[in-house]
Design a protein around this motif. Sequence first.
Motif, PDB file in Angstrom:
ATOM      1  N   ARG A   1       0.838  -1.205   0.000  1.00  0.00           N
ATOM      2  CA  ARG A   1       0.000   0.000   0.000  1.00  0.00           C
ATOM      3  C   ARG A   1       0.875   1.257   0.000  1.00  0.00           C
TER       4      ARG A   1
ATOM      5  N   VAL B   1       1.291   4.312  -2.893  1.00  0.00           N
ATOM      6  CA  VAL B   1       1.221   5.743  -2.577  1.00  0.00           C
ATOM      7  C   VAL B   1       2.483   6.452  -3.042  1.00  0.00           C
TER       8      VAL B   1
ATOM      9  N   ASP C   1      -2.056   5.519  -5.625  1.00  0.00           N
ATOM     10  CA  ASP C   1      -3.033   5.124  -4.608  1.00  0.00           C
ATOM     11  C   ASP C   1      -4.473   5.247  -5.085  1.00  0.00           C
TER      12      ASP C   1
END
Length: 365
Positions: free
Chosen positions: A227, A231, A236
């Motif tokens: 994750r 980003v 994202d």
Amino acid sequence: MIPSRSVAVVCHFPPPPGGMPAQAVALCEGLASEGWRVVRIRTNLGENRAAQWLDGIRGIRTIVRAPVFVWRLTANMLRVRIVHILTGSWLSFFLFALPAICLGRAARRKVVLHYHGGDAERFFEAWPNVVRYALRRCDDVVIPSGHLQPAFAAAGAGAIAIPNICATSRFAYDVDRPLSRTCIVARHLEPIYNVETVIRAFALIKVKHPDAMLAIAGGGSEEQRLRELAVALGLDAAVRFYGYIPNERMPALYGECGVFLNASRVDNAPVAILEAFAAGNPVVSSNVGGIPHMVVDGVTGFLMSPDDHRTMADRTCQLLEDAGLARGVRAMARQAAAAHEWPSVYRQLMDLPSYASALARPLNG
């Protein structure tokens, strides 16, 4: 009298979903449809919330699972003719496969070892005596790909390649369906599956196709790091983490997506690739383990080295930009998936000495 057509299937059953658990469910359902009495012996704790909570605690779950599993195994052993064990390598082999082999042998049941671990060579080299001991006590050894046959031969055992099961009717295949710009990866988020390379490839795809999206189905220890990577790469908003998705919902997700991406570093015959074939999702994958036995480069998909995110991106863009190429690859892949339908797999299972013997000679309890 124990029915001649009776089998205990030993495996980690969902939840959570996964390739081998899905195969265990498909095997149980297929055998039951042919009139077999099937007993499921799960190696994980269960489906209720308390069991799932314990299954999620590393260390504690191992302590709890082992005695529960042995109790389940011994309680059901005398109800069946065959013990059919689906397993991988390392800890799961020691905790579940080895006890099931030994207890099955002691109870004079036919023992089928159905090995799915893509890292068999490394495991066999690390534990040669244990592996040879276990394999000598199996009546049949089954693998889903010929890729592993040399490793078993070196360990002194013949292994029979029987393909994984895929019910193509579950997937709404339409060769004329426009290829979605949403790519998909459906693997556990663990280091060996190398989802980082997929995300890095997607960053390059996104440059050429700003409307592209990436669906990630699965969970694991790498989720937070992945994750954060999305980003950091400015992705994202374009990368969606779905978490674990029940097997019955996967056909719908495949139907919403386009190119299937896989960059695993260790693998055997991934069910996820087989399902992508069935759904008409072109596959771009690493060329490790048994994957080249499934994906014919340029015919049923495209292959690259595990960490080559640039080639993964290039091949994906080719598919997105060339409708004729994508159509041909999808058609050939769907044709390959048809060889994994249950009737074909069942015939091959019944040719195994263990199953043939169970049909020929009823066993008194």
